[in-house]
Design an enzyme around this catalytic site. Structure first.
Site, short mmCIF file in Angstrom:
data_model
loop_
_atom_site.label_atom_id
_atom_site.label_comp_id
_atom_site.label_asym_id
_atom_site.label_seq_id
_atom_site.Cartn_x
_atom_site.Cartn_y
_atom_site.Cartn_z
N ASP A 12 0.87 -1.18 0.00
CA ASP A 12 0.00 0.00 0.00
C ASP A 12 0.90 1.22 0.00
O ASP A 12 1.69 1.41 0.93
CB ASP A 12 -0.90 -0.04 1.25
CG ASP A 12 -1.95 1.05 1.19
OD1 ASP A 12 -2.35 1.42 0.07
OD2 ASP A 12 -2.35 1.54 2.26
N GLY A 16 -1.06 4.21 -4.75
CA GLY A 16 -1.90 3.07 -5.06
C GLY A 16 -1.76 1.92 -4.08
O GLY A 16 -0.82 1.88 -3.29
N SER A 17 -2.75 1.01 -4.16
CA SER A 17 -2.66 -0.24 -3.39
C SER A 17 -2.26 -1.32 -4.38
O SER A 17 -2.73 -1.32 -5.53
CB SER A 17 -4.01 -0.59 -2.78
OG SER A 17 -4.43 0.49 -1.98
N VAL A 18 -1.43 -2.24 -3.92
CA VAL A 18 -0.92 -3.27 -4.83
C VAL A 18 -1.43 -4.64 -4.37
O VAL A 18 -1.39 -4.97 -3.19
CB VAL A 18 0.63 -3.24 -4.87
CG1 VAL A 18 1.15 -4.27 -5.86
CG2 VAL A 18 1.12 -1.84 -5.24
N ASP A 125 12.94 8.51 -6.11
CA ASP A 125 12.41 7.93 -4.87
C ASP A 125 12.99 6.54 -4.62
O ASP A 125 12.28 5.61 -4.24
CB ASP A 125 10.88 7.88 -4.91
CG ASP A 125 10.28 7.65 -3.52
OD1 ASP A 125 10.99 7.83 -2.52
OD2 ASP A 125 9.09 7.27 -3.44
N1 LIG Z 1 5.36 -5.64 -9.10
C1 LIG Z 1 5.27 -5.82 -7.79
N2 LIG Z 1 5.42 -7.05 -7.26
C2 LIG Z 1 5.32 -7.23 -5.92
N3 LIG Z 1 5.11 -6.25 -5.03
C3 LIG Z 1 4.96 -5.00 -5.50
C4 LIG Z 1 5.03 -4.71 -6.89
N4 LIG Z 1 4.86 -3.39 -7.07
C5 LIG Z 1 4.70 -2.87 -5.85
N5 LIG Z 1 4.75 -3.83 -4.90
C6 LIG Z 1 4.64 -3.65 -3.44
O1 LIG Z 1 3.75 -2.59 -3.16
C7 LIG Z 1 4.42 -1.54 -2.47
C8 LIG Z 1 3.88 -0.18 -2.93
O2 LIG Z 1 4.04 -0.09 -4.33
P1 LIG Z 1 4.47 1.27 -5.04
O3 LIG Z 1 5.74 1.74 -4.39
O4 LIG Z 1 4.51 1.08 -6.50
O5 LIG Z 1 3.25 2.20 -4.62
P2 LIG Z 1 3.24 3.76 -4.39
O6 LIG Z 1 1.85 4.14 -4.03
O7 LIG Z 1 3.82 4.43 -5.59
O8 LIG Z 1 4.21 3.87 -3.15
P3 LIG Z 1 5.01 5.13 -2.56
O9 LIG Z 1 4.25 5.52 -1.32
O10 LIG Z 1 6.36 4.56 -2.23
O11 LIG Z 1 5.05 6.18 -3.60
C9 LIG Z 1 5.90 -1.76 -2.76
O12 LIG Z 1 6.73 -1.27 -1.73
C10 LIG Z 1 6.00 -3.25 -2.88
O13 LIG Z 1 6.18 -3.85 -1.61
#
Ligand SMILES: Nc1ncnc2c1ncn2[C@@H]1O[C@H](COP(=O)(O)OP(=O)(O)OP(=O)(O)O)[C@@H](O)[C@H]1O
Length: 440
Positions: A12, A16-18, A125
């Site tokens: 999360d 976005g949430s992943v 980042d």
């Molecule tokens: N392709 C992937 N495979 C597995 N886990 C993932 C993947 N992409 C993201 N994640 C998990 O989800 C988390 C959050 O993803 P991401 O960093 O893309 O989101 P964000 O909302 O952009 O985060 P931030 O707050 O760092 O900007 C990551 O730290 C990771 O643990």
């Protein structure tokens, strides 16, 4: 999105949430990032930095964006799915990484980064959470803040997680470069050795304070475009308990300390590029192979009774300038059982360094360190530091303090206890003597 079955949430973030999901047509397991904000037009989606950057960047160490789906004004990114992020791996880790593991992670990160920078993007980042790992393969993820190198300053918005944030960003410089990524690489390299952040600032001003504790105060003319004069004034009038990177990372070899010192240079222009970092001696150290303890003991038991050190100086000349701190001598010991083997607890595995080309199974070549007179102070000028030879095996190092240099860990290294965490670094636990909220 009906083609995907969501299995579980795996992350999360701010944007976005992943979720881990399976493609019901191909049975491929993927990661679905569902963006938190709504997207009413396709153009908006295509203009996202993450999309623009990832469409252009195709590299084994950059996460692959497979598909973008917009449905009911919601946006989903379909990525290849990775098992862990580096933050989770470090958090769960109970013993230090071997130098070989660190080198491997670093080299993969730098290869991905070199590709990105060459293609005109910088990440902005980089942090352990954004480095995804499956089976020791590392890929850079989260391009939400990625920026085109040619894009025009001023860059004003929030950039990068504080602990990995470069000083020029902390000082609110209106223009910065891919060197901000190289600063983060230095901080991550240090963290891989210590399993604790190098600069764990509690606020932006505390971040600068923690950096000054290790690097000393900068030459402020390095930041002509800095806008945060109040931060500069606060820092300029503060005294810092000075420590050295080598003292903070007692188990890191001098090559790593040197690379971290260069990457974490105050002056962005002095930081190596990703390609230059890949050519640093840290990456040309001997191949490291891990053996379980009983295996090591067996090997040593089969050797002769008395140590018999046979020097092999190969290509090295005697001129001091042809040597560098941390240079290792390869010797072929037929030592029976090294003292150290008995001092290490049974559940630890040992790291043996072999010299490529000379090792064989019967007579492993152990690297012994070549100590410089002032131990491992990497900042000592090499030219003025005539090397003396000290033939002694690596020692387990337990006490670390000002003035006590860590041992030369290049070479025959025993898996030692964990490096000190923040509580062992009193200066790290102390925060900046400033009104924090004022600067946040
Ligand atoms: N392709 C992937 N495979 C597995 N886990 C993932 C993947 N992409 C993201 N994640 C998990 O989800 C988390 C959050 O993803 P991401 O960093 O893309 O989101 P964000 O909302 O952009 O985060 P931030 O707050 O760092 O900007 C990551 O730290 C990771 O643990």
């Amino acid at each position: 999105m009906e083609r995907y079955k969501i299995l579980e949430e795996i992350g999360d973030g701010t944007c976005g949430s992943v979720y881990k999901a399976v493609n019901l047509e191909t049975y491929e397991v993927v990661a679905v990032k569902k963006m938190k904000r709504k997207f009413y037009y396709w153009d908006e989606c295509m203009n996202l930095r993450e999309v623009k950057a990832l469409r252009k960047l195709n590299h084994p160490h950059i996460i692959k964006l497979k598909e973008i789906v917009r449905e009911h004004n919601e946006l989903f990114f379909i990525f290849e799915c990775m098992d862990h992020n580096l933050y989770q791996i470090m958090k769960e880790r109970e013993r230090p990484f071997s130098e070989g593991e660190i080198r491997s992670f670093m080299s993969q990160m730098l290869q991905g980064l070199a590709h990105m920078h060459k293609n005109g993007y910088f990440h902005r980042d980089l942090k352990p959470e954004n480095l995804l790992v499956t089976n020791n393969i590392l890929k850079i993820a989260d391009f939400g803040l990625a920026r085109e190198v040619v894009s025009m300053p001023p860059y004003t918005e929030y950039v990068s997680t504080r602990w990995y944030r470069a000083p020029e960003v902390l000082l609110q410089s209106s223009s910065y470069t891919p060197a901000v990524d190289m600063w983060a690489v230095g901080a991550i390299l240090a963290e891989l050795f210590s399993l604790t952040p190098l600069f764990p600032g509690e606020s932006e001003i505390d971040q600068l304070y923690k950096i000054c504790c290790v690097l000393g105060k900068p030459d402020w003319t390095t930041f002509p475009e800095a806008k945060s004069i109040s931060r500069i004034m606060s820092i300029s009038h503060t005294d810092f308990p000075q420590t050295w990177i080598a003292d903070v990372l007692p188990c890191a070899p001098p090559e790593a300390i040197d690379l971290i010192t260069r990457l974490c240079s105050w002056d962005p222009l002095k930081r190596p590029t990703a390609d230059q970092a890949l050519n640093h001696p840290f990456f040309s150290m001997a191949t490291q192979v891990s053996y379980p303890l009983h295996d090591l003991e067996l090997r040593l038991n089969t050797m002769a009774a008395m140590p018999n050190l046979e020097l092999n100086l190969w290509d090295f000349n005697t001129e001091p300038e042809e040597c560098f701190l941390g240079l290792t001598l390869a010797v072929k010991p037929s030592a029976p059982k090294l003292e150290m083997v008995h001092n290490v607890s049974q559940d630890m595995s040992e790291n043996f360094l072999f010299c490529p080309g000379v090792n064989n199974d019967r007579e492993p070549s152990v690297f012994w360190s070549l100590l410089s007179p002032d131990e491992n102070r990497i900042h000592a000028p090499v030219e003025s530091s005539p090397l003396t030879l000290s033939f002694s095996p690596m020692q387990q190092h337990t006490t670390v303090g000002p003035g006590l240099g860590p041992p030369q860990t290049t070479g025959f290294t025993m898996a030692s206890s964990m490096q000190p965490n923040m509580l062992d670094r009193p200066w790290m636990a102390v925060s900046a003597p400033f009104q924090q909220s004022h600067y946040l």
